[in-house]
Design a protein around this motif. Structure first.
Motif, PDB file in Angstrom:
ATOM      1  N   ALA A   1       3.198 -10.008  -8.775  1.00 33.59           N
ATOM      2  CA  ALA A   1       4.161  -9.244  -7.985  1.00 33.59           C
ATOM      3  C   ALA A   1       5.172 -10.216  -7.387  1.00 33.59           C
ATOM      4  N   ARG A   2       6.391  -9.747  -7.246  1.00 32.01           N
ATOM      5  CA  ARG A   2       7.470 -10.588  -6.711  1.00 32.01           C
ATOM      6  C   ARG A   2       7.948 -10.016  -5.388  1.00 32.01           C
ATOM      7  N   VAL A   3       8.450 -10.881  -4.536  1.00 35.09           N
ATOM      8  CA  VAL A   3       8.968 -10.471  -3.238  1.00 35.09           C
ATOM      9  C   VAL A   3      10.144  -9.528  -3.403  1.00 35.09           C
ATOM     10  N   ASP A   4      10.962  -9.730  -4.432  1.00 35.50           N
ATOM     11  CA  ASP A   4      12.160  -8.912  -4.604  1.00 35.50           C
ATOM     12  C   ASP A   4      11.931  -7.652  -5.451  1.00 35.50           C
ATOM     13  N   ASP A   5      10.660  -7.289  -5.714  1.00 35.06           N
ATOM     14  CA  ASP A   5      10.371  -6.034  -6.408  1.00 35.06           C
ATOM     15  C   ASP A   5      10.840  -4.868  -5.546  1.00 35.06           C
ATOM     16  N   ASP A   6      11.358  -3.836  -6.183  1.00 35.88           N
ATOM     17  CA  ASP A   6      11.790  -2.629  -5.479  1.00 35.88           C
ATOM     18  C   ASP A   6      10.633  -1.642  -5.521  1.00 35.88           C
ATOM     19  N   VAL A   7       9.842  -1.606  -4.451  1.00 39.95           N
ATOM     20  CA  VAL A   7       8.649  -0.767  -4.414  1.00 39.95           C
ATOM     21  C   VAL A   7       8.625   0.061  -3.132  1.00 39.95           C
ATOM     22  N   ASN A   8       7.791   1.091  -3.154  1.00 37.40           N
ATOM     23  CA  ASN A   8       7.542   1.894  -1.968  1.00 37.40           C
ATOM     24  C   ASN A   8       6.262   1.392  -1.311  1.00 37.40           C
ATOM     25  N   PRO A   9       6.099   1.644  -0.017  1.00 35.50           N
ATOM     26  CA  PRO A   9       4.852   1.235   0.649  1.00 35.50           C
ATOM     27  C   PRO A   9       3.642   1.940   0.048  1.00 35.50           C
ATOM     28  N   ASP A  10       2.500   1.272   0.055  1.00 34.31           N
ATOM     29  CA  ASP A  10       1.248   1.878  -0.392  1.00 34.31           C
ATOM     30  C   ASP A  10       0.912   3.071   0.490  1.00 34.31           C
ATOM     31  N   ALA A  11       0.180   4.020  -0.069  1.00 34.93           N
ATOM     32  CA  ALA A  11      -0.239   5.197   0.698  1.00 34.93           C
ATOM     33  C   ALA A  11      -1.079   4.779   1.906  1.00 34.93           C
ATOM     34  N   GLU A  12      -1.952   3.799   1.718  1.00 35.37           N
ATOM     35  CA  GLU A  12      -2.785   3.311   2.826  1.00 35.37           C
ATOM     36  C   GLU A  12      -1.929   2.680   3.930  1.00 35.37           C
ATOM     37  N   ALA A  13      -0.889   1.965   3.534  1.00 37.92           N
ATOM     38  CA  ALA A  13       0.018   1.356   4.507  1.00 37.92           C
ATOM     39  C   ALA A  13       0.739   2.417   5.316  1.00 37.92           C
ATOM     40  N   LEU A  14       1.224   3.455   4.643  1.00 40.71           N
ATOM     41  CA  LEU A  14       1.904   4.554   5.343  1.00 40.71           C
ATOM     42  C   LEU A  14       0.956   5.277   6.293  1.00 40.71           C
ATOM     43  N   ALA A  15      -0.264   5.507   5.850  1.00 36.60           N
ATOM     44  CA  ALA A  15      -1.238   6.199   6.694  1.00 36.60           C
ATOM     45  C   ALA A  15      -1.557   5.367   7.939  1.00 36.60           C
ATOM     46  N   THR A  16      -1.715   4.068   7.773  1.00 33.52           N
ATOM     47  CA  THR A  16      -2.002   3.185   8.910  1.00 33.52           C
ATOM     48  C   THR A  16      -0.826   3.170   9.883  1.00 33.52           C
ATOM     49  N   ARG A  17       0.375   3.072   9.343  1.00 33.86           N
ATOM     50  CA  ARG A  17       1.560   3.070  10.211  1.00 33.86           C
ATOM     51  C   ARG A  17       1.685   4.393  10.972  1.00 33.86           C
ATOM     52  N   GLU A  18       1.483   5.514  10.292  1.00 35.28           N
ATOM     53  CA  GLU A  18       1.609   6.818  10.944  1.00 35.28           C
ATOM     54  C   GLU A  18       0.532   7.024  11.998  1.00 35.28           C
ATOM     55  N   GLN A  19      -0.665   6.503  11.761  1.00 31.12           N
ATOM     56  CA  GLN A  19      -1.721   6.596  12.774  1.00 31.12           C
ATOM     57  C   GLN A  19      -1.312   5.812  14.018  1.00 31.12           C
ATOM     58  N   ARG A  20      -0.715   4.663  13.814  1.00 27.20           N
ATOM     59  CA  ARG A  20      -0.247   3.877  14.964  1.00 27.20           C
ATOM     60  C   ARG A  20       0.882   4.585  15.694  1.00 27.20           C
TER      61      ARG A  20
ATOM     62  N   LEU B   1       5.978  -9.749   5.031  1.00 25.24           N
ATOM     63  CA  LEU B   1       5.420  -8.845   4.032  1.00 25.24           C
ATOM     64  C   LEU B   1       4.322  -8.040   4.706  1.00 25.24           C
ATOM     65  N   CYS B   2       4.228  -6.748   4.375  1.00 19.32           N
ATOM     66  CA  CYS B   2       3.093  -5.987   4.884  1.00 19.32           C
ATOM     67  C   CYS B   2       1.844  -6.583   4.241  1.00 19.32           C
ATOM     68  N   ARG B   3       0.724  -6.366   4.847  1.00 23.37           N
ATOM     69  CA  ARG B   3      -0.489  -7.020   4.334  1.00 23.37           C
ATOM     70  C   ARG B   3      -0.851  -6.545   2.934  1.00 23.37           C
ATOM     71  N   TRP B   4      -0.426  -5.351   2.548  1.00 24.97           N
ATOM     72  CA  TRP B   4      -0.705  -4.849   1.204  1.00 24.97           C
ATOM     73  C   TRP B   4       0.170  -5.565   0.171  1.00 24.97           C
ATOM     74  N   CYS B   5       1.467  -5.717   0.466  1.00 23.62           N
ATOM     75  CA  CYS B   5       2.361  -6.451  -0.437  1.00 23.62           C
ATOM     76  C   CYS B   5       1.991  -7.932  -0.475  1.00 23.62           C
ATOM     77  N   HIS B   6       1.593  -8.479   0.664  1.00 19.25           N
ATOM     78  CA  HIS B   6       1.219  -9.889   0.741  1.00 19.25           C
ATOM     79  C   HIS B   6       0.062 -10.179  -0.224  1.00 19.25           C
ATOM     80  N   ALA B   7      -0.937  -9.318  -0.218  1.00 14.54           N
ATOM     81  CA  ALA B   7      -2.072  -9.496  -1.122  1.00 14.54           C
ATOM     82  C   ALA B   7      -1.634  -9.394  -2.578  1.00 14.54           C
ATOM     83  N   LYS B   8      -0.745  -8.454  -2.881  1.00 14.57           N
ATOM     84  CA  LYS B   8      -0.279  -8.293  -4.259  1.00 14.57           C
ATOM     85  C   LYS B   8       0.494  -9.516  -4.742  1.00 14.57           C
TER      86      LYS B   8
END
Length: 184
Positions: free
Chosen positions: A141-160, A128-135
């Motif tokens: 929140a459930r592991v099998d929820d159909d969700v999009n990544p958080d904006a902060e998660a996307l920004a962190t990934r794109e910076q990397r 789980l990404c750290r944002w989903c893990h916290a949720k």
């Protein structure tokens, strides 16, 4: 919903819905646990040795949950909840990983996670990404929820990814040191 030994939710009703191939299963269908850890469970190892170390779950009418040594841990490539992919920086060991290992079931632990049935406890983890893990741990929140990544998660990934692309460019040592000398 299943819970951790400390009582926080793990986000699933049945961890075996997410369980995959056993970590101990070799490519030729043998049990690596019985081969490598015979002293940890001699009775299990003896039974597997008598059957040429064949995987117990590979036998007719058996499932992963039938094996007392079953273990399914994550590969850590993407979040199973939102699909965020891991990007690790080779030279930044201090950078916190985007993905974390999330336990759906714990080996040993607190009396089979508080269950009264006789089913053995197995270590089953997913990424789980750290944002989903916290949720998942802090809410319903459930592991099998159909969700999009958080904006902060996307920004962190794109910076990397940008940092990763910058590493592909070649600059000689003289160019790097020249640019720092110009700033002084």
């Amino acid at each position: 919903m299943e819970k951790t030994p400390k009582g926080t939710p793990v986000g699933v009703d049945d961890p075996y819905e997410f369980a995959e191939r056993c970590d101990h299963l070799t490519g030729d269908g043998r049990c690596r646990y019985a081969l490598s850890h015979a002293g940890d469970d001699p009775e299990f190892a003896r039974a597997r040795r008598a059957d040429d170390y064949r995987c117990l779950a590979g036998e007719e009418d058996c499932e992963w949950r039938d094996c007392p040594q079953y273990r399914s841990t994550t590969d850590g490539r993407e979040c199973v909840r939102c699909g965020l992919e891991e990007v690790r920086m080779a030279h930044q060991s201090s950078a916190r990983p985007l993905l974390e290992e999330h336990h759906l079931s714990y080996h040993g632990g607190d009396a089979d996670n508080g269950r009264d049935d006789a089913e053995p406890s197995h270590e089953i983890t997913v990424s789980l990404c750290r944002w989903c893990h916290a949720k998942v741990h802090n809410s319903f929140a459930r592991v099998d929820d159909d969700v999009n990544p958080d904006a902060e998660a996307l920004a962190t990934r794109e910076q990397r990814r940008s940092d990763e692309q910058a590493e592909f460019g070649f600059r000689s040592a003289s160019e790097r040191f020249e640019s720092t000398d110009d700033r002084s």
